[in-house]
Write an enzyme that holds these catalytic residues in place. Structure first.
Site, PDB file in Angstrom:
ATOM      1  N   LYS A  24       5.154   1.826   7.415  1.00 32.51           N
ATOM      2  CA  LYS A  24       3.823   1.764   6.528  1.00 32.51           C
ATOM      3  C   LYS A  24       3.337   1.408   6.485  1.00 32.51           C
ATOM      4  CE  LYS A  24       1.848   6.345   5.240  1.00 32.51           C
ATOM      5  NZ  LYS A  24       1.174   5.605   6.305  1.00 32.51           N
TER       6      LYS A  24
ATOM      7  N   GLN B 290       1.631  -5.292   2.936  1.00 27.08           N
ATOM      8  CA  GLN B 290       2.154  -3.801   2.679  1.00 27.08           C
ATOM      9  C   GLN B 290       3.855  -4.030   2.479  1.00 27.08           C
ATOM     10  OE1 GLN B 290      -0.346  -1.993   3.902  1.00 27.08           O
ATOM     11  NE2 GLN B 290       0.354   0.228   2.018  1.00 27.08           N
TER      12      GLN B 290
ATOM     13  N   LYS C  95       3.927  -3.915  -2.005  1.00 25.43           N
ATOM     14  CA  LYS C  95       3.045  -3.134  -2.155  1.00 25.43           C
ATOM     15  C   LYS C  95       3.871  -1.619  -2.241  1.00 25.43           C
ATOM     16  CE  LYS C  95      -1.336  -3.099  -0.913  1.00 25.43           C
ATOM     17  NZ  LYS C  95      -2.403  -2.855  -0.129  1.00 25.43           N
TER      18      LYS C  95
ATOM     19  N   LYS D 185       1.262  -2.921   9.698  1.00 30.27           N
ATOM     20  CA  LYS D 185      -0.382  -2.565  10.169  1.00 30.27           C
ATOM     21  C   LYS D 185      -0.940  -2.500  10.792  1.00 30.27           C
ATOM     22  CE  LYS D 185      -3.599  -2.886   6.672  1.00 30.27           C
ATOM     23  NZ  LYS D 185      -3.492  -1.477   6.077  1.00 30.27           N
TER      24      LYS D 185
ATOM     25  N   GLY E 117      -5.473   5.218   7.397  1.00 27.50           N
ATOM     26  CA  GLY E 117      -6.692   4.496   8.276  1.00 27.50           C
ATOM     27  C   GLY E 117      -6.316   2.844   6.653  1.00 27.50           C
ATOM     28  N   ASP E 118      -7.414   2.761   7.422  1.00 28.17           N
ATOM     29  CA  ASP E 118      -7.609   1.608   6.640  1.00 28.17           C
ATOM     30  C   ASP E 118      -9.235   1.086   6.528  1.00 28.17           C
ATOM     31  OD1 ASP E 118      -6.846  -1.152   4.570  1.00 28.17           O
ATOM     32  OD2 ASP E 118      -8.180  -2.019   6.929  1.00 28.17           O
TER      33      ASP E 118
ATOM     34  N   THR F 258      -6.775   5.782  -3.483  1.00 33.15           N
ATOM     35  CA  THR F 258      -6.769   4.093  -3.573  1.00 33.15           C
ATOM     36  C   THR F 258      -7.595   3.938  -4.645  1.00 33.15           C
ATOM     37  OG1 THR F 258      -6.621   4.182  -1.158  1.00 33.15           O
ATOM     38  CG2 THR F 258      -6.690   1.934  -2.559  1.00 33.15           C
TER      39      THR F 258
ATOM     40  N   ASN G 122     -14.361   4.262   1.629  1.00 26.38           N
ATOM     41  CA  ASN G 122     -13.213   4.748   0.743  1.00 26.38           C
ATOM     42  C   ASN G 122     -13.128   4.670  -1.067  1.00 26.38           C
ATOM     43  OD1 ASN G 122     -10.231   5.341   0.565  1.00 26.38           O
ATOM     44  ND2 ASN G 122     -11.434   7.401   1.046  1.00 26.38           N
TER      45      ASN G 122
ATOM     46  N   SER H  80       0.033   8.324   0.810  1.00 29.70           N
ATOM     47  CA  SER H  80       0.531   8.672   1.490  1.00 29.70           C
ATOM     48  C   SER H  80       2.487   9.492   1.851  1.00 29.70           C
ATOM     49  CB  SER H  80       0.441   6.877   2.611  1.00 29.70           C
ATOM     50  OG  SER H  80      -1.252   7.521   3.163  1.00 29.70           O
TER      51      SER H  80
HETATM   52  P1  NDP Z   1     -13.836   1.252   4.472  1.00 26.21           P
HETATM   53  O1  NDP Z   1     -14.396   1.258   5.585  1.00 26.21           O
HETATM   54  O2  NDP Z   1     -14.330   3.166   4.106  1.00 26.21           O
HETATM   55  O3  NDP Z   1     -15.213   1.025   2.935  1.00 26.21           O
HETATM   56  C1  NDP Z   1     -14.756  -0.502   3.712  1.00 26.21           C
HETATM   57  C2  NDP Z   1     -16.163  -0.679   2.431  1.00 26.21           C
HETATM   58  O4  NDP Z   1     -16.100  -2.686   2.754  1.00 26.21           O
HETATM   59  C3  NDP Z   1     -17.576  -0.567   3.742  1.00 26.21           C
HETATM   60  O5  NDP Z   1     -18.195  -0.520   2.624  1.00 26.21           O
HETATM   61  C4  NDP Z   1     -18.471  -1.876   3.954  1.00 26.21           C
HETATM   62  O6  NDP Z   1     -19.599  -2.827   4.881  1.00 26.21           O
HETATM   63  C5  NDP Z   1     -17.396  -3.288   3.342  1.00 26.21           C
HETATM   64  N1  NDP Z   1     -16.744  -4.330   4.176  1.00 26.21           N
HETATM   65  C6  NDP Z   1     -16.523  -4.321   5.600  1.00 26.21           C
HETATM   66  N2  NDP Z   1     -15.802  -5.367   5.601  1.00 26.21           N
HETATM   67  C7  NDP Z   1     -16.737  -6.236   4.715  1.00 26.21           C
HETATM   68  C8  NDP Z   1     -16.732  -7.489   5.203  1.00 26.21           C
HETATM   69  N3  NDP Z   1     -16.658  -8.453   6.068  1.00 26.21           N
HETATM   70  N4  NDP Z   1     -17.956  -8.016   4.220  1.00 26.21           N
HETATM   71  C9  NDP Z   1     -18.711  -7.030   3.530  1.00 26.21           C
HETATM   72  N5  NDP Z   1     -18.413  -5.936   3.104  1.00 26.21           N
HETATM   73  C10 NDP Z   1     -17.332  -5.577   3.774  1.00 26.21           C
HETATM   74  O7  NDP Z   1     -12.702   0.933   4.063  1.00 26.21           O
HETATM   75  P2  NDP Z   1     -11.574   1.287   2.429  1.00 26.21           P
HETATM   76  O8  NDP Z   1     -12.435   1.549   1.950  1.00 26.21           O
HETATM   77  O9  NDP Z   1     -10.461   2.049   2.949  1.00 26.21           O
HETATM   78  O10 NDP Z   1     -11.163   0.046   2.855  1.00 26.21           O
HETATM   79  C11 NDP Z   1     -11.247  -1.076   1.870  1.00 26.21           C
HETATM   80  C12 NDP Z   1     -10.316  -2.244   1.487  1.00 26.21           C
HETATM   81  O11 NDP Z   1      -9.972  -1.221   0.828  1.00 26.21           O
HETATM   82  C13 NDP Z   1      -9.820  -3.229   2.485  1.00 26.21           C
HETATM   83  O12 NDP Z   1      -9.360  -3.981   1.923  1.00 26.21           O
HETATM   84  C14 NDP Z   1      -8.849  -1.848   2.877  1.00 26.21           C
HETATM   85  O13 NDP Z   1      -7.550  -3.066   3.217  1.00 26.21           O
HETATM   86  C15 NDP Z   1      -8.475  -1.939   1.374  1.00 26.21           C
HETATM   87  N6  NDP Z   1      -7.526  -0.613   0.856  1.00 26.21           N
HETATM   88  C16 NDP Z   1      -7.960   0.663   1.619  1.00 26.21           C
HETATM   89  C17 NDP Z   1      -7.080   2.037   1.366  1.00 26.21           C
HETATM   90  C18 NDP Z   1      -7.350   3.126   2.018  1.00 26.21           C
HETATM   91  O14 NDP Z   1      -6.379   3.980   1.041  1.00 26.21           O
HETATM   92  N7  NDP Z   1      -8.215   3.133   2.244  1.00 26.21           N
HETATM   93  C19 NDP Z   1      -5.445   1.715   0.798  1.00 26.21           C
HETATM   94  C20 NDP Z   1      -5.478   0.478   0.351  1.00 26.21           C
HETATM   95  C21 NDP Z   1      -6.269  -0.467   0.302  1.00 26.21           C
HETATM   96  P3  NDP Z   1     -19.884  -1.848   6.309  1.00 26.21           P
HETATM   97  O15 NDP Z   1     -20.441  -0.529   6.483  1.00 26.21           O
HETATM   98  O16 NDP Z   1     -21.064  -2.261   6.755  1.00 26.21           O
HETATM   99  O17 NDP Z   1     -18.950  -2.375   6.724  1.00 26.21           O
END
Ligand code: NDP
Length: 453
Positions: A90, A111, A114, A126, A165-166, A209, A240, A385
């Site tokens: 997962k 993961q 976690k 992943k 998603g991620d 999250t 997100n 999830s």
């Molecule tokens: P989204 O795609 O919804 O948002 C990602 C955000 O981070 C965007 O604002 C993006 O900007 C920015 N970003 C991505 N890559 C970079 C980079 N290299 N440098 C600077 N900014 C960056 O993803 P999530 O919100 O889902 O995920 C954010 C983090 O949370 C990740 O580390 C993910 O692994 C973690 N996470 C997410 C979960 C989930 O349920 N969604 C669960 C647990 C952890 P831009 O639009 O410009 O790319």
């Protein structure tokens, strides 16, 4: 670093060259586990750690698709099936140009621990692709997702592997992926989480999250008889996790002054209120625009573009009490960590995965601040999830309150595990050790029970 950690890390680096993020994630965990391995020679004899580091299976595949101009495009797809000792694999799918084998292996490795901490029966995995959804039309994203699933469908299933998603994979992408799976298998089953509410999704999954990271911060503060009420918070990202982190912080009476994307960040001294948050959600989820537009709409806010030549990120250099890194890995380096401390930040709850470098983490631990590492603090997403999988199995859906209550209970339980485990192993207040050891023991014992497989 002890001789054991040194020799293990030498082997990990030799066997997995050019995967610095994977080395970093392993090193942090191995350092935490030394005292456990000393207490439990049976883990060492059964080479549990050496086996946990090695994925059970890695799938790498070609993803060809055709863009709106009729040109053929080729991306690379991955699924890392890391560990299934306590349940089906997962973990999310990430679509971002930076995706490579090492990044996905670090994420899959994290993961495993976690998912174990959530108390739910989920193994670790992943996946993703170096595909960049930014600037693509909906039709292009759909064609890409269909091609990606045309290979992935062979490897997943409700009792085998359930992706989510991620970064770059939200409701739109999950919909296209689910549709293609259903067509290929002629089967409607819960093979993905983060689904739409009309077709098997769970209430609170989009929020989980971000809400979870805030609940975890509240738990940490409660250990010092404190709360989030009136606290000033720095949040990075604007996707997100960041959006729902801000929403819950507002619910609990905190003030948020920053948000970012990969082009830059905004600083709003007056605070991001509900109306401004609604603007960000529309900007990012519907118009798919850039955070810079926030400062064009709200003139008191200051936009600072990313400076690639700088040795730090000035988002982390503002007066605040709490920080919620919610963008990506290694977004807080040692200098950023020092800036956070200098500015009075004493609570860090990691929404993103591994957002702090090892040097930064050590600085936080040395100062004894309330530092909630990603494995624990952002586990709310995968926890809900898991609840989505449970609801799919029952063919029944819980109310918003029911899911939110369960999420809060799970975050409380993860917090308790971290605190009691850190204490038991002689490092009270060290949530990194608490999370790593707490997550490890359940997986390790399950692996012992199941023999050498
Ligand atoms: P989204 O795609 O919804 O948002 C990602 C955000 O981070 C965007 O604002 C993006 O900007 C920015 N970003 C991505 N890559 C970079 C980079 N290299 N440098 C600077 N900014 C960056 O993803 P999530 O919100 O889902 O995920 C954010 C983090 O949370 C990740 O580390 C993910 O692994 C973690 N996470 C997410 C979960 C989930 O349920 N969604 C669960 C647990 C952890 P831009 O639009 O410009 O790319």
């Amino acid at each position: 670093m002890s001789e054991y950690v040194k020799s293990l890390m030498t082997e990990v680096k030799a066997k997995n060259p050019s995967q610095p993020e994977f080395h970093q994630a392993v090193e942090e965990v191995v350092e935490s586990l030394e005292s456990v391995l000393d207490k439990h020679p049976e883990y060492r004899a059964a080479k549990i750690l050496e086996r946990i580091i090695e994925p059970e299976r890695v799938i790498m595949f070609r993803v060809p698709w055709v863009n709106d101009q009729g040109e053929v495009q080729v991306n690379r797809g991955f699924r890392i099936e890391m560990n299934s000792a306590i349940g089906p694999y997962k973990g999310g799918l990430r679509f971002h140009p930076s995706v490579n084998l090492g990044i996905l292996k670090f994420l899959a490795f994290e993961q495993v621990f976690k998912n174990s901490l959530t108390t739910l029966p989920m193994g670790g995995g992943k996946g993703g692709s170096d595909f960049d959804p930014k600037g693509k039309s909906d039709a292009e994203v759909m064609r890409f997702c269909q091609s990606f699933m045309s290979e992935l469908f062979r490897h997943i299933g409700p009792n085998t592997d359930v992706p989510a998603g991620d970064i770059g994979v939200g409701g739109r992408e999950i919909g296209f992926l689910f549709g293609q799976y259903k067509k290929l298998r002629n089967e409607f089953s819960g093979i993905l989480t983060g689904k739409g509410l009309n077709w098997g999704g769970s209430l609170i999954r989009p929020e989980a999250t971000g809400y979870g990271a805030v609940y975890f911060a509240a738990e940490m503060l409660a250990t010092r008889n404190d709360s989030l009420e009136g606290k000033t918070c720095l949040v990075s990202g604007s996707g997100n996790v960041a959006q729902y982190t801000v929403e819950k912080l507002l619910d609990l009476g905190a003030k948020v002054t920053t948000l970012s994307d990969s082009s830059g960040y905004i600083y709003d001294e007056e605070g991001i209120d509900r109306e401004k948050l609604a603007f960000v959600m529309e900007l990012k989820n519907v118009r798919r625009g850039r955070i810079k537009e926030y400062a064009e709409k709200y003139l008191n806010a200051v936009y600072t573009p990313v400076d690639a030549s700088s040795d730090h990120n000035s988002l982390w250099d503002h007066k605040a009490d709490c920080a919620f890194p919610s963008a990506t890995q290694n977004e807080i380096n040692e200098k950023d960590a020092q800036n956070l401390l200098n500015n009075g930040v004493f609570v860090i709850s990691e929404g993103a995965n591994m957002p702090t470098t090892l040097e930064g983490v050590n600085l936080f631990l040395d100062k004894g601040i309330l530092y909630g590492p990603a494995k624990a603090a952002n586990a709310g997403g995968v926890a809900v999830s898991g609840l989505e999988m449970a609801q799919n199995s029952m063919r029944y859906g819980w109310t918003r309150e029911e899911v939110d209550n369960r999420l809060q209970l799970i975050m409380k339980s993860i917090h308790t595990t971290c605190v009691t485990t850190a204490e038991k192993y002689g490092t009270p207040g060290n949530y990194v050790n608490g999370a790593n050891i707490g997550g490890f023991i359940k997986v390790a014992d399950s692996m012992l029970d199941q023999g050498i497989v």
